[in-house]
Every structure is written in structure tokens, then in C-alpha cells.
Design a protein around this motif. Structure first.
Motif, short mmCIF file in Angstrom:
data_model
loop_
_atom_site.label_atom_id
_atom_site.label_comp_id
_atom_site.label_asym_id
_atom_site.label_seq_id
_atom_site.Cartn_x
_atom_site.Cartn_y
_atom_site.Cartn_z
N ARG A 123 37.56 46.48 45.66
CA ARG A 123 38.70 45.66 45.29
C ARG A 123 38.59 45.31 43.81
O ARG A 123 37.49 45.01 43.32
N PHE A 124 39.72 45.37 43.10
CA PHE A 124 39.75 44.95 41.69
C PHE A 124 40.26 43.52 41.63
O PHE A 124 41.37 43.22 42.07
N ASP A 125 39.46 42.62 41.08
CA ASP A 125 39.85 41.23 40.88
C ASP A 125 40.17 41.01 39.41
O ASP A 125 39.31 41.18 38.55
N ARG A 138 46.31 48.26 42.26
CA ARG A 138 46.22 47.62 43.58
C ARG A 138 45.36 46.36 43.50
O ARG A 138 44.63 46.04 44.43
N ALA A 139 45.46 45.68 42.37
CA ALA A 139 44.64 44.48 42.14
C ALA A 139 44.77 43.49 43.29
O ALA A 139 45.87 43.22 43.78
N GLY A 140 43.62 42.99 43.74
CA GLY A 140 43.59 42.04 44.84
C GLY A 140 43.57 42.68 46.21
O GLY A 140 43.35 41.99 47.21
N GLN A 141 43.80 43.99 46.28
CA GLN A 141 43.80 44.70 47.57
C GLN A 141 42.47 45.43 47.76
O GLN A 141 41.89 45.95 46.81
N VAL A 142 42.03 45.49 49.01
CA VAL A 142 40.86 46.30 49.33
C VAL A 142 41.35 47.73 49.57
O VAL A 142 42.25 47.96 50.38
N VAL A 143 40.78 48.69 48.85
CA VAL A 143 41.13 50.09 49.04
C VAL A 143 39.91 50.83 49.57
O VAL A 143 38.79 50.61 49.11
N SER A 144 40.15 51.68 50.55
CA SER A 144 39.04 52.37 51.20
C SER A 144 38.50 53.48 50.33
O SER A 144 39.17 53.98 49.42
N ARG A 145 37.28 53.90 50.63
CA ARG A 145 36.66 55.00 49.90
C ARG A 145 37.50 56.27 50.05
O ARG A 145 37.69 57.02 49.11
N VAL A 192 51.72 48.82 31.06
CA VAL A 192 50.45 48.22 30.68
C VAL A 192 50.02 47.31 31.82
O VAL A 192 50.72 46.37 32.18
N LEU A 193 48.89 47.62 32.42
CA LEU A 193 48.35 46.83 33.52
C LEU A 193 47.45 45.75 32.95
O LEU A 193 46.56 46.03 32.13
N ASP A 194 47.65 44.52 33.39
CA ASP A 194 46.89 43.39 32.88
C ASP A 194 45.88 42.93 33.93
O ASP A 194 46.27 42.50 35.01
N GLY A 195 44.62 43.03 33.60
CA GLY A 195 43.57 42.61 34.52
C GLY A 195 42.72 41.50 33.93
O GLY A 195 41.49 41.58 33.96
N GLY A 196 43.38 40.48 33.38
CA GLY A 196 42.62 39.39 32.76
C GLY A 196 42.15 39.79 31.38
O GLY A 196 42.95 39.89 30.46
#
Length: 225
Positions: free
Chosen positions: A222-224, A165-172, A127-131
Motif C-alpha cells: 500500500r502507498f501511504d 492507488r494511494a491508500g489501497q492495498v494492491v496484491s502482488r 502529476v500525482l501528489d504523494g505528500g
């Protein structure tokens, strides 16, 4: 063996595509009208529906809507001779996971098929927690502020990829390769359209909610939490 249902009334497209799918190791059943496609799609042995938009008896959009209501986990790849952006949006709204315009390159379509089916392999119970967003990888459920959110399969895979990859910039290119199976779509609007739809569904477009999916210009997203 993974079974694919191919709903296409044009034999010049259906026959070579069915042969290609069989060569790739898939089972493939071909149907030629929307009513038959809807009936066959209810069979749980099928993991993917490749669905022509312009089917006789019942069009592909209506088939997709009904299939999505009865079998939300079935992956749906829509084929269409129309390339207008409005049709693209309508197809996604009906519940399609991906959308390929005709004429298509066979190699690209097979890559899209592999990417759609990859989600069924090696899924960890995480389970991924994103706030205010929780994503259950095993149950393929997303909760936003405790309420279930209905996502198309491709939207779910995109959100999962970003949250992992929360907090990371991922390219297109990274996103297209991992989620769609091909970076050749870099010049299309496919990714931007899915990001737009996903943002709207998770509430990123609401002024009183935190924005989770951030565009990093010239790079990607990026996912914050």
C-alpha cells in the motif's frame, strides 16, 4: 512500428528471439558486441534495448550504465545466464528496468517486452501528489522534497502504479500483471527486489522520513501519501 535493439552474441538465442519479435510486429536490429550495442543504442528510433550481460568487447553492465546516462528514457531488458541474486542487484544498479535469466520462456520474455513498452502508450498529463513525493506521468519525473530523483523505468512504473492507488492495498499478482505483464513471476524475488530499491531511493529507509510503501503481509503493498 516500435524498434527494438537486441544485443546478443549467441546466434542460437538471437535468431529465434529476433524472429519472434518481428512476428509480434516490432522492428528488430541484432548486434553482437557491447561496443556496437552502445553505438546503436544512441539512435532515438530504438525504444527498447534487450541486452545480454555477457557481451564481448564491452560487457552488458557497462553498456547499460553508459546508455542510462545518455538515454535515460530508453527501456532496458537485461538477459543473463547468471541467476545469482548479487548479479540481479548489480544489473538493477546499472540501470536495467527488468532482468530475465537464461534459459527463458519466449512467451514470458515477450510479455515483459510488452509491459516495458506499454508505458509509452496513452500517458496522461497528470502529476500525482504523494505528500513529499510528486510524480509527473508525462515528463516521467519524480521529485522527492523538491529534488529530482533518478529512477529506472521499471521503478518509475511501479511507483506510479502504487501512487495511482494511494491508500489501497494492491496484491502482488495485480502489481506483477500490470507492471511486469505477467503474474507468473509470483515465486520470484523480482517484485521484492524492486520494492526494496524503490524504498531506498525515496527515503523510506530513513528513520526521520515518513514511510510511504507499506507491506501488508500475505496480501501485497500500500502507498501511504
Amino acid at each position: 512500428m516500435t524498434d527494438v535493439l537486441l544485443a546478443e552474441d549467441d546466434s542460437a538465442i538471437a535468431e529465434p528471439l529476433a524472429r519472434a519479435l518481428i512476428r509480434e510486429g516490432y522492428g528488430c536490429q541484432v548486434v553482437t558486441d557491447g561496443a556496437e550495442a552502445l553505438e546503436q543504442a544512441g539512435d532515438s528510433k530504438y525504444e527498447l534495448l534487450i541486452l545480454d550481460l555477457g557481451l564481448p568487447v564491452m560487457d552488458g553492465l557497462e553498456v547499460c550504465r553508459r546508455v542510462r546516462a545518455s538515454r535515460p528514457q530508453l527501456a532496458v531488458l537485461m538477459l543473463t545466464a547468471r541467476t545469482d541474486e548479487v548479479d540481479f542487484v548489480v544489473g538493477l544498479d546499472a540501470g536495467a528496468d527488468d532482468y530475465v535469466g537464461k534459459p527463458f520462456r519466449l512467451a514470458e520474455l515477450l510479455a515483459r517486452v510488452r509491459a516495458l513498452l506499454r508505458r509509452r502508450q496513452g500517458v496522461d498529463d497528470v502529476v500525482l501528489d504523494g505528500g513529499d513525493i510528486q510524480l509527473d506521468t508525462r515528463g516521467r519525473r519524480v521529485l522527492v522534497r523538491g529534488e529530482d530523483l533518478v529512477l529506472a523505468n521499471r521503478e518509475f512504473d511501479l511507483l506510479r502504479f502504487l501512487m495511482e492507488r494511494a491508500g489501497q492495498v494492491v496484491s502482488r499478482d495485480e502489481i506483477l500483471t500490470e507492471v511486469w505483464g505477467s503474474a507468473d513471476l509470483r515465486s520470484s524475488k523480482t517484485l521484492d527486489m524492486h520494492v526494496s530499491w524503490l524504498r531506498r531511493k525515496i527515503g523510506d529507509d530513513q528513520y526521520d522520513r515518513p514511510r510511504h510503501i507499506v507491506t501488508v503481509r500475505g496480501v501485497g503493498f500500500r502507498f501511504d501519501p
